[in-house]
Design an enzyme around this catalytic site. Structure first.
Site, short mmCIF file in Angstrom:
data_model
loop_
_atom_site.label_atom_id
_atom_site.label_comp_id
_atom_site.label_asym_id
_atom_site.label_seq_id
_atom_site.Cartn_x
_atom_site.Cartn_y
_atom_site.Cartn_z
CD GLU A 194 -3.25 -1.03 1.91
OE1 GLU A 194 -3.27 -0.18 2.82
OE2 GLU A 194 -4.20 -1.80 1.68
CD GLU A 316 -3.94 -5.99 2.58
OE1 GLU A 316 -4.80 -5.27 3.14
OE2 GLU A 316 -2.71 -5.79 2.69
#
Ligand code: AHR
Length: 513
Positions: A194, A316
């Site tokens: 991320e 995810e």
């Protein structure tokens, strides 16, 4: 008499509730599509709450039965799911993880503060060697996520040398001294996590340059070369995929994340139990965004990488609700209900439809955290509805996808949210059988659909059904489980095979004849 009346009432309700139009599922078994990579059923385990510590790791000296520190009950249950890979150590935790903290005698490892998740002490009891022991016990592949946040190219390259180096060096000797002679097999390695958020709040172009530079120094023996993963975008973003697929030659796959929140709002995500039907449908309907995310990003990939060398990893995904009342909000503890089982199955059906690019996905997370497979106390564990959805879908691992089209698919609508009532997937599995996965998202209406394979009706289907009385039915510790797979079968009559799907259900069947 009472029983007969009840049966009559049930069949009347069934007849009234069943959809009027003739819903048909047509599978083209002679038009094989891409293989559904088993890694679509991957898992994610982060140093977060009781996801690893307590949930899986109890330490070798614990009274809880364990193999070198890993809980026997939890590992055995996960093995049943044929977990293909585990991503570790994060998530945001990976963006601040220094691998040297997690090697050597456990009582000498530094204690850090887990700044992302609850500010609790992290004693580094689980490190590189323990993680590889877990994946080896599971028979899974290892996905190691490197630290580009507070780490460096040097730190990542040394970690790779420590794990994969074969000859003599200070680092490989250190690995041997710590108990591992043979190199570890690192199947996947990600440069950061991320990068758009907890991994450094970067811009895609800046991260792409960082990736390009760092990846130049990530060396391993050729036969132990991990698939190199670049940290991609979130939700409907496509700019990360654009930046990473244009001229960054060392990218083997791009990781993308997207969670499902019933309300779509982070400040009030929606409750895990006791929710209204409006939040049942808003949660399930979000899977249409997952399809849109993949479609938009794979269009970018098809433009920049027409030979399909770069994988699109949805590494995810899953539900994210308001935390369980009374729990540490930093531990991301939430109940898991029938809604989660349907949500998982709907994701699978979408992932299968994009099997050519989506070669890995990892649900967040494996145990106790977010949409977990298993929930534990210190001494016992329970299999969640999500676990059972994964179990039903195991035949799809490495199966060859087949086109499956639903005719007259009813619309399911609550308020102003609507979605297709039925979702389906089909594939020829490694055992040679044809499998069908079906979801009836309607919380109230059963559905009947006829099955056609090519132009014929098969003789019969046999498999499993997952459903329950309430939308938020769950399996709670110490109470009888409410969401458990039941046998499901149907036979053809007069050349027609009809499947009766109860409201709010998941069905996976093998086709016979
Ligand atoms: O899964 C929980 C967190 O969600 C992960 O650490 C992070 O990558 C994402 O934002």
């Amino acid at each position: 008499m009472k029983k007969q009346l009840a049966a009559l009432a049930a069949s009347l309700i069934w007849a009234l509730g069943a959809q009027a139009a003739d819903i048909k599922l047509v599978v083209n078994a002679d038009q094989p599509g891409p293989v559904i990579h088993r890694n679509v059923y991957g898992q994610f385990a982060e140093h977060l709450g009781t996801g690893i510590y307590e949930g899986m790791w109890v330490g070798p000296d614990s009274k809880i039965p364990n193999v070198r520190g890993w809980r026997k009950d939890v590992v055995a249950a996960l093995k049943e799911l044929k977990v293909p890979l585990v991503r570790w150590p994060g998530g945001c935790f990976a963006d601040e993880y220094h691998w040297r903290d997690g090697i050597g005698p456990r009582n000498k490892r530094p204690v850090k503060i887990n700044t992302n998740w609850g500010g609790v002490p992290e004693d580094n009891a689980v490190g590189t060697h323990e993680f590889f022991d877990l994946v080896e016990q599971l028979g899974a592949e290892a996905y190691v996520n490197g630290n580009l946040g507070t780490g460096s190219a040097q730190e990542m390259s040394e970690w790779l040398e420590y794990m994969t180096g074969e000859g003599k060096s200070t680092l490989t000797d250190l690995r041997r001294k710590n108990g591992r002679d043979k190199p570890f097999r690192v199947h996947y390695f990600a440069v950061g996590n991320e990068a758009w958020g907890c991994g450094g709040n970067m811009r895609p172009e800046y991260y792409a340059d960082q990736y390009r530079q760092v990846a130049s120094f990530l060396k391993t023996p050729g036969h132990n070369r991990p698939i190199m993963i670049a940290s991609g975008g979130n939700g409907l973003q496509t700019e990360w995929t654009e930046a990473l697929s244009k001229g960054v030659h060392s990218v083997n796959a791009i990781s993308h994340h997207s969670y499902t929140l019933p309300t779509g709002k982070w400040e009030h995500k929606g409750a895990a139990i006791g929710f209204p039907e409006g939040e049942w449908i808003s949660t399930l309907a979000n899977v249409q965004h997952i399809d849109e995310i993949i479609t938009k990003n794979t269009a970018v990939l098809d433009k920049n990488d027409p030979s399909k060398k770069i994988g699109f990893y949805f590494d995810e995904w899953g539900s994210w609700y308001d935390p369980d009342p009374g729990s540490n909000p930093g531990f991301l503890v939430q109940r898991n209900t029938l809604r989660d089982a349907l949500l998982a199955a709907l994701h699978f059906n979408v992932f299968h439809a994009h099997a050519d690019r989506v070669q890995m996905t990892n649900i967040a997370q494996m145990v106790n955290v977010l949409q977990a497979m298993i929930q534990t106390t210190k001494t016992s564990m329970v299999l969640t509805p999500t676990y059972h959805a994964f179990a039903l879908y195991t035949p799809f691992q490495d199966a060859t996808s087949l086109p499956a089209k639903i005719e007259n698919n009813p619309v399911y609508k609550v308020g102003n949210v609507e979605m297709p009532g039925i979702s389906a997937t089909a594939a020829r599995a490694k055992d040679g059988k044809l499998y069908i996965g079906l979801v009836n998202s309607n919380a109230n209406q059963p559905a009947e659909l006829t099955l056609q394979v090519g132009s014929a009706a098969p003789k019969a289907v046999k498999g499993k059904l997952l459903t329950a009385g309430a939308m938020d039915a769950q399996n709670e510790l110490g109470k009888p489980a409410q969401v458990v797979p039941q046998a499901f079968e149907a036979q053809a009559t007069n050349g027609k095979l009809t499947l009766k799907l109860p409201a709010k259900s998941v069905v996976v069947v093998a086709v016979e004849g």
